[in-house]
Structures are given as structure tokens and as C-alpha cells.
Design a protein around this motif. Sequence first.
Motif, PDB file in Angstrom:
ATOM      1  N   LEU A 146       0.859  -1.182   0.000  1.00 16.65           N
ATOM      2  CA  LEU A 146       0.000   0.000   0.000  1.00 16.65           C
ATOM      3  C   LEU A 146       0.899   1.237   0.000  1.00 16.65           C
ATOM      4  CD1 LEU A 146      -2.343  -1.220   2.855  1.00 16.65           C
ATOM      5  CD2 LEU A 146      -2.736  -1.465   0.422  1.00 16.65           C
ATOM      6  N   VAL A 147       0.702   2.137  -0.960  1.00 18.09           N
ATOM      7  CA  VAL A 147       1.519   3.350  -1.028  1.00 18.09           C
ATOM      8  C   VAL A 147       0.913   4.410  -0.107  1.00 18.09           C
ATOM      9  CG1 VAL A 147       2.414   5.155  -2.534  1.00 18.09           C
ATOM     10  CG2 VAL A 147       2.228   2.825  -3.380  1.00 18.09           C
ATOM     11  N   ASP A 148      -0.342   4.755  -0.329  1.00 14.81           N
ATOM     12  CA  ASP A 148      -1.091   5.649   0.549  1.00 14.81           C
ATOM     13  C   ASP A 148      -2.571   5.302   0.438  1.00 14.81           C
ATOM     14  OD1 ASP A 148      -2.031   6.903  -1.803  1.00 14.81           O
ATOM     15  OD2 ASP A 148      -0.441   8.397  -1.742  1.00 14.81           O
ATOM     16  N   GLN A 149      -3.455   6.205   0.860  1.00  9.92           N
ATOM     17  CA  GLN A 149      -4.876   5.880   0.875  1.00  9.92           C
ATOM     18  C   GLN A 149      -5.483   5.731  -0.508  1.00  9.92           C
ATOM     19  OE1 GLN A 149      -6.832   8.790   3.336  1.00  9.92           O
ATOM     20  NE2 GLN A 149      -6.901   7.310   5.012  1.00  9.92           N
ATOM     21  N   LYS A 150      -4.838   6.297  -1.517  1.00  6.74           N
ATOM     22  CA  LYS A 150      -5.433   6.259  -2.857  1.00  6.74           C
ATOM     23  C   LYS A 150      -4.635   5.460  -3.875  1.00  6.74           C
ATOM     24  CE  LYS A 150      -7.869  10.590  -2.398  1.00  6.74           C
ATOM     25  NZ  LYS A 150      -8.285  11.809  -3.057  1.00  6.74           N
ATOM     26  N   ARG A 151      -3.465   4.967  -3.496  1.00  6.89           N
ATOM     27  CA  ARG A 151      -2.626   4.261  -4.465  1.00  6.89           C
ATOM     28  C   ARG A 151      -2.088   2.946  -3.899  1.00  6.89           C
ATOM     29  NH1 ARG A 151       1.819   8.349  -5.997  1.00  6.89           N
ATOM     30  NH2 ARG A 151       1.842   8.509  -3.745  1.00  6.89           N
ATOM     31  N   LEU A 152      -1.925   1.985  -4.812  1.00  8.70           N
ATOM     32  CA  LEU A 152      -1.427   0.658  -4.446  1.00  8.70           C
ATOM     33  C   LEU A 152      -0.245   0.288  -5.334  1.00  8.70           C
ATOM     34  CD1 LEU A 152      -4.832  -1.251  -4.465  1.00  8.70           C
ATOM     35  CD2 LEU A 152      -3.675  -0.359  -2.459  1.00  8.70           C
ATOM     36  N   LEU A 153       0.695  -0.444  -4.775  1.00  6.63           N
ATOM     37  CA  LEU A 153       1.766  -1.032  -5.579  1.00  6.63           C
ATOM     38  C   LEU A 153       1.270  -2.415  -5.978  1.00  6.63           C
ATOM     39  CD1 LEU A 153       4.675  -0.952  -6.700  1.00  6.63           C
ATOM     40  CD2 LEU A 153       5.399  -2.051  -4.587  1.00  6.63           C
ATOM     41  N   VAL A 154       1.113  -2.626  -7.280  1.00  3.00           N
ATOM     42  CA  VAL A 154       0.568  -3.893  -7.767  1.00  3.00           C
ATOM     43  C   VAL A 154       1.547  -4.583  -8.698  1.00  3.00           C
ATOM     44  CG1 VAL A 154      -1.822  -3.123  -7.568  1.00  3.00           C
ATOM     45  CG2 VAL A 154      -0.618  -2.799  -9.717  1.00  3.00           C
ATOM     46  N   ASP A 155       1.333  -5.889  -8.869  1.00  3.61           N
ATOM     47  CA  ASP A 155       2.163  -6.702  -9.747  1.00  3.61           C
ATOM     48  C   ASP A 155       1.259  -7.720 -10.435  1.00  3.61           C
ATOM     49  OD1 ASP A 155       4.352  -7.698 -10.989  1.00  3.61           O
ATOM     50  OD2 ASP A 155       5.410  -8.334  -9.171  1.00  3.61           O
ATOM     51  N   GLY A 156       1.488  -7.964 -11.717  1.00  2.29           N
ATOM     52  CA  GLY A 156       0.674  -8.925 -12.445  1.00  2.29           C
ATOM     53  C   GLY A 156       1.502  -9.808 -13.343  1.00  2.29           C
ATOM     54  N   PRO A 157       2.363 -10.655 -12.767  1.00  2.00           N
ATOM     55  CA  PRO A 157       3.245 -11.484 -13.592  1.00  2.00           C
ATOM     56  C   PRO A 157       2.502 -12.532 -14.415  1.00  2.00           C
ATOM     57  CG  PRO A 157       3.379 -12.171 -11.308  1.00  2.00           C
ATOM     58  CD  PRO A 157       2.537 -10.916 -11.348  1.00  2.00           C
ATOM     59  N   HIS A 158       1.302 -12.905 -14.001  1.00  2.00           N
ATOM     60  CA  HIS A 158       0.526 -13.936 -14.698  1.00  2.00           C
ATOM     61  C   HIS A 158      -0.094 -13.421 -15.993  1.00  2.00           C
ATOM     62  CE1 HIS A 158      -2.080 -11.642 -12.123  1.00  2.00           C
ATOM     63  NE2 HIS A 158      -3.136 -12.096 -12.750  1.00  2.00           N
ATOM     64  N   CYS A 159      -0.187 -12.102 -16.149  1.00  2.00           N
ATOM     65  CA  CYS A 159      -0.797 -11.562 -17.374  1.00  2.00           C
ATOM     66  C   CYS A 159       0.083 -10.497 -18.035  1.00  2.00           C
ATOM     67  CB  CYS A 159      -2.188 -11.009 -17.073  1.00  2.00           C
ATOM     68  SG  CYS A 159      -2.175  -9.660 -15.914  1.00  2.00           S
ATOM     69  N   GLY A 160       1.340 -10.439 -17.645  1.00  2.00           N
ATOM     70  CA  GLY A 160       2.270  -9.525 -18.301  1.00  2.00           C
ATOM     71  C   GLY A 160       2.176  -8.084 -17.845  1.00  2.00           C
ATOM     72  N   LEU A 161       1.652  -7.847 -16.649  1.00  2.00           N
ATOM     73  CA  LEU A 161       1.547  -6.490 -16.110  1.00  2.00           C
ATOM     74  C   LEU A 161       2.769  -6.206 -15.249  1.00  2.00           C
ATOM     75  CD1 LEU A 161      -0.500  -4.066 -15.813  1.00  2.00           C
ATOM     76  CD2 LEU A 161      -1.018  -5.048 -13.603  1.00  2.00           C
ATOM     77  N   PRO A 162       3.582  -5.200 -15.618  1.00  2.00           N
ATOM     78  CA  PRO A 162       4.768  -4.909 -14.808  1.00  2.00           C
ATOM     79  C   PRO A 162       4.389  -4.310 -13.454  1.00  2.00           C
ATOM     80  CG  PRO A 162       4.498  -3.270 -16.537  1.00  2.00           C
ATOM     81  CD  PRO A 162       3.453  -4.311 -16.763  1.00  2.00           C
ATOM     82  N   ARG A 163       5.265  -4.438 -12.485  1.00  2.00           N
ATOM     83  CA  ARG A 163       5.029  -3.875 -11.150  1.00  2.00           C
ATOM     84  C   ARG A 163       4.945  -2.362 -11.268  1.00  2.00           C
ATOM     85  NH1 ARG A 163       7.411  -5.672  -5.519  1.00  2.00           N
ATOM     86  NH2 ARG A 163       6.839  -7.624  -6.483  1.00  2.00           N
ATOM     87  N   GLN A 164       3.894  -1.782 -10.702  1.00  2.00           N
ATOM     88  CA  GLN A 164       3.684  -0.335 -10.809  1.00  2.00           C
ATOM     89  C   GLN A 164       2.717   0.149  -9.739  1.00  2.00           C
ATOM     90  OE1 GLN A 164       1.138   0.606 -14.354  1.00  2.00           O
ATOM     91  NE2 GLN A 164       1.452  -1.579 -14.736  1.00  2.00           N
ATOM     92  N   VAL A 165       2.687   1.469  -9.570  1.00  2.00           N
ATOM     93  CA  VAL A 165       1.754   2.093  -8.633  1.00  2.00           C
ATOM     94  C   VAL A 165       0.514   2.499  -9.421  1.00  2.00           C
ATOM     95  CG1 VAL A 165       1.377   4.046  -7.084  1.00  2.00           C
ATOM     96  CG2 VAL A 165       3.605   2.923  -7.147  1.00  2.00           C
ATOM     97  N   ILE A 166      -0.665   2.091  -8.927  1.00  2.00           N
ATOM     98  CA  ILE A 166      -1.927   2.379  -9.617  1.00  2.00           C
ATOM     99  C   ILE A 166      -2.911   2.983  -8.626  1.00  2.00           C
ATOM    100  CG2 ILE A 166      -3.893   1.356 -10.832  1.00  2.00           C
ATOM    101  CD1 ILE A 166      -2.080  -0.648 -12.031  1.00  2.00           C
ATOM    102  N   ARG A 167      -3.695   3.938  -9.109  1.00  2.00           N
ATOM    103  CA  ARG A 167      -4.721   4.566  -8.262  1.00  2.00           C
ATOM    104  C   ARG A 167      -5.878   3.592  -8.024  1.00  2.00           C
ATOM    105  NH1 ARG A 167      -4.685  10.039  -7.580  1.00  2.00           N
ATOM    106  NH2 ARG A 167      -6.968  10.126  -7.505  1.00  2.00           N
ATOM    107  N   LEU A 168      -6.416   3.649  -6.817  1.00  2.00           N
ATOM    108  CA  LEU A 168      -7.518   2.777  -6.429  1.00  2.00           C
ATOM    109  C   LEU A 168      -8.744   2.939  -7.320  1.00  2.00           C
ATOM    110  CD1 LEU A 168      -7.742   2.679  -2.551  1.00  2.00           C
ATOM    111  CD2 LEU A 168      -7.952   0.763  -4.097  1.00  2.00           C
ATOM    112  N   LYS A 169      -9.016   4.166  -7.771  1.00  2.00           N
ATOM    113  CA  LYS A 169     -10.233   4.407  -8.548  1.00  2.00           C
ATOM    114  C   LYS A 169     -10.192   3.745  -9.925  1.00  2.00           C
ATOM    115  CE  LYS A 169      -9.263   8.780 -10.838  1.00  2.00           C
ATOM    116  NZ  LYS A 169      -9.717  10.131 -11.059  1.00  2.00           N
ATOM    117  N   ASN A 170      -9.016   3.309 -10.362  1.00  2.00           N
ATOM    118  CA  ASN A 170      -8.888   2.637 -11.657  1.00  2.00           C
ATOM    119  C   ASN A 170      -9.014   1.122 -11.545  1.00  2.00           C
ATOM    120  OD1 ASN A 170      -8.481   5.082 -12.916  1.00  2.00           O
ATOM    121  ND2 ASN A 170      -6.258   4.973 -12.712  1.00  2.00           N
ATOM    122  N   LEU A 171      -9.248   0.636 -10.342  1.00  2.00           N
ATOM    123  CA  LEU A 171      -9.281  -0.805 -10.113  1.00  2.00           C
ATOM    124  C   LEU A 171     -10.635  -1.258  -9.584  1.00  2.00           C
ATOM    125  CD1 LEU A 171      -5.847  -1.096  -8.284  1.00  2.00           C
ATOM    126  CD2 LEU A 171      -6.313  -1.775 -10.612  1.00  2.00           C
TER     127      LEU A 171
END
Length: 135
Positions: free
Chosen positions: A31-56
Amino acid sequence: SSGINAELGKQWYQRRVRGDNAGKTCVVVDLVDQKRLLVDGPHCGLPRQVIRLKNLAITDLKVKIPRGCKTKTVRDALTKDDISTKFLQSSLSKKAEAKKSKAGLGDFERFKLRVEKTAHNRKIRSTVRKLKKSS
């Protein structure tokens, strides 16, 4: 974070993202902060990155991983729990697939779909009217 359960190992679906990463799933690594997450998606080719909660969009699926773990650990956990197959059976996946197929329709296909839908609704309406009259 507005009542959203953003816990480690929880799987999310990218819904409001355009481009290469649209429609891919990812796992919360930190968890980065209240609105952003550090995510990883190796099973579908998504590189590790910080993404806003509202986009998920959250799913019910979860894997057991430590905080800030490596991509290999995430991949192994996803494979062990067979998360990709479970996600494909979920309603979120089916809705996304239906939306994608509908977006690929041409003008005439959309017209045929609308005519079909109208005819279907007309049948339902007439049946309901008959039932109301008889009661």
C-alpha cells in the motif's frame, strides 16, 4: 480509503485503464497511501507499478504473500492457488468479456441486437399484461 478493503495479496481488475494494461488483473504487493497501491501482475504480463484505487475493481480472490515481495513470489503464489482460472469463472470476468464482444460489433450487428432485444421485451410485456388481466 473510503471503505475499500485493499489488503496484501488481494487480486484486482483494471477497469478504467486504456492501452496495453486494460482488462488485466493484478495483485496488491504494498500500500503506497490511501489512494494508491503497488501492484504486480506477472501472470498476465503487467509490470510492477503504482496504480490509483479508482482505476481498479476488487475481486474476491486472494493469495498469501508477504509485503513488498518479489515478482517470482507473486507468480508462484498465483500459480499455486490457480487464481487465473478462478478469475475467468467470476462474474467480473464474464461482464468484461461481454463488454469487449459488444464493443467489437459493427453497425448492422448492433441494429440486429436492438431489434432482437425489442422483440424479446415485447413478448415479456404482453405476457405480463395477460397475467394482469387474468388476475
